[in-house]
Write a protein that holds these residues in place. Structure first.
Motif, PDB file in Angstrom:
ATOM      1  N   UNK A 127      56.316  16.001  -3.635  1.00 26.30           N
ATOM      2  CA  UNK A 127      55.885  15.095  -2.592  1.00 26.30           C
ATOM      3  C   UNK A 127      54.450  15.401  -2.169  1.00 26.30           C
ATOM      4  N   UNK A 128      54.089  16.669  -2.070  1.00 31.66           N
ATOM      5  CA  UNK A 128      52.726  17.041  -1.695  1.00 31.66           C
ATOM      6  C   UNK A 128      51.721  16.538  -2.729  1.00 31.66           C
ATOM      7  N   UNK A 129      52.106  16.579  -3.970  1.00 33.33           N
ATOM      8  CA  UNK A 129      51.227  16.126  -5.042  1.00 33.33           C
ATOM      9  C   UNK A 129      50.919  14.641  -4.889  1.00 33.33           C
ATOM     10  N   UNK A 130      51.915  13.861  -4.589  1.00 32.02           N
ATOM     11  CA  UNK A 130      51.735  12.420  -4.423  1.00 32.02           C
ATOM     12  C   UNK A 130      51.013  12.109  -3.116  1.00 32.02           C
ATOM     13  N   UNK A 131      51.450  12.712  -2.032  1.00 28.35           N
ATOM     14  CA  UNK A 131      50.879  12.409  -0.720  1.00 28.35           C
ATOM     15  C   UNK A 131      49.427  12.856  -0.604  1.00 28.35           C
ATOM     16  N   UNK A 132      49.079  13.937  -1.247  1.00 32.01           N
ATOM     17  CA  UNK A 132      47.719  14.457  -1.148  1.00 32.01           C
ATOM     18  C   UNK A 132      46.766  13.886  -2.168  1.00 32.01           C
ATOM     19  N   UNK A 133      47.266  13.115  -3.099  1.00 29.56           N
ATOM     20  CA  UNK A 133      46.424  12.593  -4.166  1.00 29.56           C
ATOM     21  C   UNK A 133      46.001  11.161  -3.944  1.00 29.56           C
ATOM     22  N   UNK A 134      45.463  10.589  -5.009  1.00 21.03           N
ATOM     23  CA  UNK A 134      44.999   9.211  -4.961  1.00 21.03           C
ATOM     24  C   UNK A 134      45.386   8.520  -6.259  1.00 21.03           C
ATOM     25  N   UNK A 135      45.959   7.329  -6.176  1.00 19.44           N
ATOM     26  CA  UNK A 135      46.416   6.641  -7.383  1.00 19.44           C
ATOM     27  C   UNK A 135      45.330   6.432  -8.434  1.00 19.44           C
ATOM     28  N   UNK A 136      44.142   6.047  -8.022  1.00 20.19           N
ATOM     29  CA  UNK A 136      43.070   5.789  -8.982  1.00 20.19           C
ATOM     30  C   UNK A 136      42.733   7.048  -9.778  1.00 20.19           C
ATOM     31  N   UNK A 137      42.562   8.156  -9.078  1.00 21.31           N
ATOM     32  CA  UNK A 137      42.237   9.417  -9.750  1.00 21.31           C
ATOM     33  C   UNK A 137      43.402   9.909 -10.599  1.00 21.31           C
ATOM     34  N   UNK A 138      44.604   9.793 -10.083  1.00 15.50           N
ATOM     35  CA  UNK A 138      45.771  10.256 -10.819  1.00 15.50           C
ATOM     36  C   UNK A 138      45.938   9.468 -12.114  1.00 15.50           C
ATOM     37  N   UNK A 139      45.804   8.172 -12.054  1.00 18.24           N
ATOM     38  CA  UNK A 139      45.918   7.348 -13.261  1.00 18.24           C
ATOM     39  C   UNK A 139      44.830   7.697 -14.269  1.00 18.24           C
ATOM     40  N   UNK A 140      43.636   7.930 -13.772  1.00 11.66           N
ATOM     41  CA  UNK A 140      42.519   8.288 -14.652  1.00 11.66           C
ATOM     42  C   UNK A 140      42.759   9.629 -15.333  1.00 11.66           C
ATOM     43  N   UNK A 141      43.208  10.603 -14.559  1.00 13.98           N
ATOM     44  CA  UNK A 141      43.394  11.961 -15.071  1.00 13.98           C
ATOM     45  C   UNK A 141      44.697  12.152 -15.837  1.00 13.98           C
ATOM     46  N   UNK A 142      45.712  11.346 -15.515  1.00 19.11           N
ATOM     47  CA  UNK A 142      47.032  11.502 -16.133  1.00 19.11           C
ATOM     48  C   UNK A 142      47.527  10.140 -16.629  1.00 19.11           C
TER      49      UNK A 142
END
Length: 128
Positions: A1-16
């Protein structure tokens, strides 16, 4: 949950960009998070912040204050309009919304000074 709540969809999609990359990152994050955090300390910190509400005394704030948030913040979603509404009650208050970009990191944007340092400079200049 911390990973999702503290992150950002745009960056996460780009990186993963794949399921495998996402699964590996989530497992790695969980291992590091567990190793670096004591469960009781974490529960204490979360409990201490969940009822925090500065709003009853905002009119008493007389120094320049700037509330900076990012448009991709999951923890403080700008869609609720709370920041814009409440900062008006601070005599020398200003709200800045950082748009979603390659530089924003969701709630974690607060740890990326390069994204908001210009606003800090403005606040410090106004405070002189």
């Amino acid at each position: 949950m911390f990973y999702i709540a503290g992150g950002a969809p745009l960056q996460t999609q780009k990186n993963l960009p794949t399921r495998a990359a996402t699964d590996a990152a989530a497992e790695d994050f969980a291992k590091r998070f567990i190793a670096d955090h004591d469960a009781n300390d974490l529960l204490y910190a979360l409990n201490a912040s969940r009822n925090y509400d500065p709003s009853p005394q905002l009119e008493k704030v007389t120094v320049p204050v700037m509330f900076v948030n990012s448009a991709d913040d999951f923890i403080n979603p700008p869609e609720l309009g709370i920041a814009e509404r409440e900062i008006k009650r601070v005599k020398k208050g200003r709200f800045v919304l950082i748009p979603i970009s390659e530089q924003s990191h969701g709630h974690g944007t607060h740890t990326w000074a390069a994204v908001w340092q210009q606003y800090l400079k403005e606040l410090l200049e106004a405070s002189q």
